[in-house]
Design a protein around this motif. Structure first.
Motif, PDB file in Angstrom:
ATOM      1  N   LEU A   9      17.658 -76.960   9.105  1.00 32.42           N
ATOM      2  CA  LEU A   9      17.921 -78.295   9.641  1.00 32.42           C
ATOM      3  C   LEU A   9      16.779 -79.246   9.297  1.00 32.42           C
ATOM      4  CD1 LEU A   9      19.660 -80.243  11.228  1.00 32.42           C
ATOM      5  CD2 LEU A   9      18.683 -79.314  13.337  1.00 32.42           C
ATOM      6  N   VAL A  10      15.552 -78.778   9.409  1.00 33.03           N
ATOM      7  CA  VAL A  10      14.401 -79.609   9.066  1.00 33.03           C
ATOM      8  C   VAL A  10      14.427 -79.939   7.572  1.00 33.03           C
ATOM      9  CG1 VAL A  10      11.878 -79.640   8.880  1.00 33.03           C
ATOM     10  CG2 VAL A  10      12.978 -78.831  10.981  1.00 33.03           C
ATOM     11  N   GLN A  11      14.663 -78.942   6.744  1.00 39.51           N
ATOM     12  CA  GLN A  11      14.657 -79.174   5.302  1.00 39.51           C
ATOM     13  C   GLN A  11      15.799 -80.101   4.869  1.00 39.51           C
ATOM     14  OE1 GLN A  11      14.528 -75.040   4.078  1.00 39.51           O
ATOM     15  NE2 GLN A  11      12.307 -75.110   3.793  1.00 39.51           N
ATOM     16  N   SER A  12      16.976 -79.938   5.439  1.00 37.39           N
ATOM     17  CA  SER A  12      18.094 -80.805   5.049  1.00 37.39           C
ATOM     18  C   SER A  12      17.901 -82.229   5.564  1.00 37.39           C
ATOM     19  CB  SER A  12      19.432 -80.228   5.511  1.00 37.39           C
ATOM     20  OG  SER A  12      19.517 -80.215   6.926  1.00 37.39           O
ATOM     21  N   SER A  13      17.365 -82.386   6.762  1.00 39.21           N
ATOM     22  CA  SER A  13      17.134 -83.735   7.273  1.00 39.21           C
ATOM     23  C   SER A  13      16.006 -84.415   6.495  1.00 39.21           C
ATOM     24  CB  SER A  13      16.847 -83.726   8.778  1.00 39.21           C
ATOM     25  OG  SER A  13      15.700 -82.981   9.088  1.00 39.21           O
ATOM     26  N   TRP A  14      14.976 -83.663   6.105  1.00 36.84           N
ATOM     27  CA  TRP A  14      13.908 -84.235   5.295  1.00 36.84           C
ATOM     28  C   TRP A  14      14.452 -84.674   3.935  1.00 36.84           C
ATOM     29  CZ3 TRP A  14       9.606 -86.641   5.843  1.00 36.84           C
ATOM     30  CH2 TRP A  14       8.755 -86.823   4.756  1.00 36.84           C
ATOM     31  N   ALA A  15      15.362 -83.898   3.375  1.00 39.15           N
ATOM     32  CA  ALA A  15      15.963 -84.270   2.084  1.00 39.15           C
ATOM     33  C   ALA A  15      16.725 -85.592   2.196  1.00 39.15           C
ATOM     34  CB  ALA A  15      16.890 -83.163   1.590  1.00 39.15           C
ATOM     35  N   ALA A  16      17.284 -85.878   3.368  1.00 40.99           N
ATOM     36  CA  ALA A  16      17.961 -87.159   3.579  1.00 40.99           C
ATOM     37  C   ALA A  16      16.956 -88.307   3.698  1.00 40.99           C
ATOM     38  CB  ALA A  16      18.837 -87.094   4.827  1.00 40.99           C
ATOM     39  N   VAL A  17      15.764 -88.017   4.231  1.00 40.58           N
ATOM     40  CA  VAL A  17      14.718 -89.033   4.373  1.00 40.58           C
ATOM     41  C   VAL A  17      14.009 -89.245   3.035  1.00 40.58           C
ATOM     42  CG1 VAL A  17      12.480 -89.543   5.464  1.00 40.58           C
ATOM     43  CG2 VAL A  17      14.336 -88.561   6.813  1.00 40.58           C
ATOM     44  N   CYS A  18      13.757 -88.171   2.346  1.00 40.32           N
ATOM     45  CA  CYS A  18      12.962 -88.201   1.115  1.00 40.32           C
ATOM     46  C   CYS A  18      13.780 -87.527   0.001  1.00 40.32           C
ATOM     47  CB  CYS A  18      11.651 -87.460   1.384  1.00 40.32           C
ATOM     48  SG  CYS A  18      10.363 -87.768   0.199  1.00 40.32           S
ATOM     49  N   PRO A  19      14.815 -88.232  -0.509  1.00 34.19           N
ATOM     50  CA  PRO A  19      15.759 -87.587  -1.427  1.00 34.19           C
ATOM     51  C   PRO A  19      15.205 -87.308  -2.822  1.00 34.19           C
ATOM     52  CG  PRO A  19      16.298 -89.903  -1.166  1.00 34.19           C
ATOM     53  CD  PRO A  19      15.183 -89.603  -0.206  1.00 34.19           C
ATOM     54  N   GLU A  20      14.160 -88.018  -3.211  1.00 33.52           N
ATOM     55  CA  GLU A  20      13.565 -87.812  -4.536  1.00 33.52           C
ATOM     56  C   GLU A  20      12.067 -87.605  -4.377  1.00 33.52           C
ATOM     57  OE1 GLU A  20      14.484 -91.162  -6.994  1.00 33.52           O
ATOM     58  OE2 GLU A  20      16.575 -91.180  -6.354  1.00 33.52           O
TER      59      GLU A  20
END
Length: 192
Positions: free
Chosen positions: A47-58
């Motif tokens: 959940l942390v990794q997927s939500s971070w990917a939404a915040v910092c996609p690149e």
């Protein structure tokens, strides 16, 4: 925004001029202390990794700078006295602007590394302990970790809320991860 996020429920106590963050619900195990660095089933790294990917996609300097600026501007909104710890926060000239950009990018890269490092807590712990040791040079005290934890949650809510990705589970997962990060940095700094 803090009240809406449920972050004021525990109240603020002022330590060294900075408000100490108290989660609205105690951290894992009924304690408000940081959690030990050991693998736990309760740490929702996915959940942390997927939500971070939404915040910092690149993973680009531009994205790191944008995300880092959001986090630090949130810090200065919620804790104006924190600006005193960053001589370049005013960004009054090109030199300060360059230092600001480097600092917010490096901070965001460190968060990114920590989030990705949730798959290997032991290696991540040693990196975070080293980072904690370096923060001894900047007059960082234990209460500052609470302030940064609060700031991170508020900034993540700002970034994820409009995408309907900020949920109680997401907030709890990030609070748990911050406990791990802060615990390792405090250990490295000799605060625990």
């Amino acid at each position: 925004a803090l009240a809406a996020a449920g972050l004021l429920a525990g109240g603020y106590g002022f330590v060294g001029g900075f408000p100490a963050w108290r989660p609205s619900t105690p951290l894992r195990g009924g304690s408000r202390r940081t959690v030990p660095l050991s693998p736990r089933g309760a740490l929702d790294k996915d959940l942390v990794q997927s939500s971070w990917a939404a915040v910092c996609p690149e993973k680009t300097d531009e994205v790191y700078e944008t995300v880092g600026t959001l986090i630090f501007e949130t810090l200065f909104e919620t804790t104006p006295a924190a600006k005193d710890l960053f001589p370049f926060a005013a960004r009054a000239n090109k030199g300060q602007q360059a230092l600001w950009a480097k600092h917010v990018r490096d901070f965001t890269k460190t968060v990114d590394d920590a989030v990705q490092g949730l798959d290997d807590l032991e290696s991540t712990a040693s990196i975070l302990e080293s980072l904690g040791r370096r923060h001894s040079n900047y007059n960082v005290v234990e209460a500052h970790y609470d302030v940064v934890g609060n700031t991170l949650l508020v900034a993540l809510e700002k970034a994820l809320g409009p995408k309907d990705l900020w949920t109680p589970a997401t907030k709890d997962a990030w609070a748990e991860v911050w406990g791990v990060v802060a615990g390792a940095m405090k250990k490295g700094q000799g605060l625990v």
